[in-house]
Design a protein around this motif. Sequence first.
Motif, mmCIF file in Angstrom:
data_model
loop_
_atom_site.group_PDB
_atom_site.id
_atom_site.type_symbol
_atom_site.label_atom_id
_atom_site.label_comp_id
_atom_site.label_asym_id
_atom_site.label_seq_id
_atom_site.Cartn_x
_atom_site.Cartn_y
_atom_site.Cartn_z
ATOM 1 N N ASP A 159 -71.960 -12.814 5.874
ATOM 2 C CA ASP A 159 -72.491 -11.538 5.395
ATOM 3 C C ASP A 159 -72.098 -10.367 6.294
ATOM 4 O O ASP A 159 -72.673 -9.279 6.186
ATOM 5 C CB ASP A 159 -74.020 -11.602 5.286
ATOM 6 C CG ASP A 159 -74.691 -11.930 6.621
ATOM 7 O OD1 ASP A 159 -73.976 -12.321 7.572
ATOM 8 O OD2 ASP A 159 -75.927 -11.785 6.713
ATOM 9 N N GLN A 160 -71.127 -10.572 7.162
ATOM 10 C CA GLN A 160 -70.705 -9.515 8.076
ATOM 11 C C GLN A 160 -69.190 -9.313 8.019
ATOM 12 O O GLN A 160 -68.438 -10.291 7.911
ATOM 13 C CB GLN A 160 -71.106 -9.856 9.515
ATOM 14 C CG GLN A 160 -72.600 -9.924 9.742
ATOM 15 C CD GLN A 160 -72.954 -10.365 11.148
ATOM 16 O OE1 GLN A 160 -72.089 -10.596 11.986
ATOM 17 N NE2 GLN A 160 -74.251 -10.499 11.420
ATOM 18 N N PRO A 161 -68.745 -8.061 8.081
ATOM 19 C CA PRO A 161 -67.308 -7.811 8.134
ATOM 20 C C PRO A 161 -66.755 -8.156 9.513
ATOM 21 O O PRO A 161 -67.513 -8.324 10.473
ATOM 22 C CB PRO A 161 -67.200 -6.310 7.861
ATOM 23 C CG PRO A 161 -68.499 -5.755 8.351
ATOM 24 C CD PRO A 161 -69.531 -6.821 8.090
ATOM 25 N N ARG B 185 -62.131 -8.674 7.010
ATOM 26 C CA ARG B 185 -63.011 -8.676 5.858
ATOM 27 C C ARG B 185 -63.781 -7.373 5.906
ATOM 28 O O ARG B 185 -64.462 -7.077 6.879
ATOM 29 C CB ARG B 185 -64.011 -9.832 5.892
ATOM 30 C CG ARG B 185 -63.415 -11.199 5.720
ATOM 31 C CD ARG B 185 -64.518 -12.269 5.785
ATOM 32 N NE ARG B 185 -65.299 -12.361 4.561
ATOM 33 C CZ ARG B 185 -66.619 -12.300 4.491
ATOM 34 N NH1 ARG B 185 -67.339 -12.102 5.594
ATOM 35 N NH2 ARG B 185 -67.257 -12.428 3.346
ATOM 36 N N VAL C 20 -66.985 -8.803 1.695
ATOM 37 C CA VAL C 20 -68.330 -9.323 1.960
ATOM 38 C C VAL C 20 -69.148 -9.335 0.672
ATOM 39 O O VAL C 20 -69.847 -10.304 0.369
ATOM 40 C CB VAL C 20 -69.027 -8.480 3.044
ATOM 41 C CG1 VAL C 20 -70.502 -8.876 3.164
ATOM 42 C CG2 VAL C 20 -68.327 -8.651 4.390
ATOM 43 N N SER D 251 -70.744 -12.541 -1.362
ATOM 44 C CA SER D 251 -72.188 -12.547 -1.629
ATOM 45 C C SER D 251 -72.468 -12.810 -3.097
ATOM 46 O O SER D 251 -73.438 -13.488 -3.448
ATOM 47 C CB SER D 251 -72.802 -11.215 -1.205
ATOM 48 O OG SER D 251 -74.175 -11.164 -1.526
ATOM 49 N N TRP E 221 -69.574 -21.888 3.673
ATOM 50 C CA TRP E 221 -68.716 -20.989 4.448
ATOM 51 C C TRP E 221 -67.857 -21.795 5.430
ATOM 52 O O TRP E 221 -68.357 -22.739 6.047
ATOM 53 C CB TRP E 221 -69.606 -19.998 5.190
ATOM 54 C CG TRP E 221 -68.929 -19.128 6.199
ATOM 55 C CD1 TRP E 221 -68.893 -19.290 7.544
ATOM 56 C CD2 TRP E 221 -68.211 -17.929 5.924
ATOM 57 N NE1 TRP E 221 -68.201 -18.290 8.146
ATOM 58 C CE2 TRP E 221 -67.763 -17.437 7.170
ATOM 59 C CE3 TRP E 221 -67.876 -17.228 4.758
ATOM 60 C CZ2 TRP E 221 -67.003 -16.261 7.280
ATOM 61 C CZ3 TRP E 221 -67.138 -16.068 4.883
ATOM 62 C CH2 TRP E 221 -66.707 -15.597 6.118
#
Length: 362
Positions: free
Chosen positions: A214-216, A243, A248, A252, A260
């Motif tokens: 959930d993080q770039p 990313r 992201v 999601s 992942w």
Amino acid sequence: MTTSRKIAATAAAIVWVLALAGTVRADEPRILKELSPDGAAACFGRIYDASHLKTHPHQKVARIFFYHGPDPVSRPSEDPTDGLGSAGYNGFMTTTVRGASKPEWVGGWCNGQEEGAEKNAIHCGMECDRTMADVSLDAKGRLKVDAFDRYIYLDAGAEDELGKAEYERRALGTDDNGFLLERRPVADCKAEFARIAPANPALGDPLRIRLKPDQPFCFGRDYSAEHLASHPEQVTQSIRIFRGAAQVASFSARGDAADWPNGADLVVAMTTRKGGAKATQSYSCQGEADQWRCVATTAAGGASCDLSEKEIYLRRGANGTMMLANPKESLPLVDLCQAGSDTKSDDRVFRLEAMPQSACSQ
């Protein structure tokens, strides 16, 4: 057949992008009550002293350990299952011969013998219908290792390839059979198997742990004039792999965080030293053992071609860096639909540093 996995200097880094193409997910090992009544892993081993070896000149094995349980060799991997292809093996043997700095090892499946066989005898087989050993416990709980093949670490057909003299030199000794191993703490076996390829603390956690779904993220490198002068065959002047918010959000919406990095999309952006041309390429990744395999998902200009072999590979590097390998001209330095096979330029392996997200803005 040995199963060691190594990554050393940059010159050897291309090997790791090819060696793991057929990785199989590990199955749960079957624990035999004969070896482990409580259902936990079991360890047996013996380290021979100098006096024993002196009186057994035809014994090459100085250390031998047998481990019954989950794979003791694999490192935490990029595959969500943490499996490096042990395929349900429940028996692992490692031996160190005189003068060697590290062990050799094999893995396979151990099962109870059929009716009529010696009581409590267990047969441990390997792939290609080969035998690892026949094992059993004596009255004192020690593990007897029999039917141990002198050529256990040599591939089938190796004699023709190596010649008889070299084949015999690489084999174990004529007295390397009939071992009697003491039961030992499981930690002893794990420590022994760790000697095969010691972990590098500088590598830290796998990418799938360091990089959150959930993080770039942004990694890259800008090459200096001095570097480019010393690498005249390198086309890349700068490179970014990232990313962003779009990738992201896409994961999601359709990805599974528990799986992942499978399904992770990312972008590679590059500037070439030839006129400062810029190019970008999108990829979709899967975890394979201790690397990410990322396949190109779109061709430049909307061209239609098979991109299934246009792949790059990512691995964790030392001290927070990321290693990127480009074995088959799969970076946007060229039109991927027109690219050849093996990368001919000096743009095969990159060591990338973590950068602020602003450095990767498109």
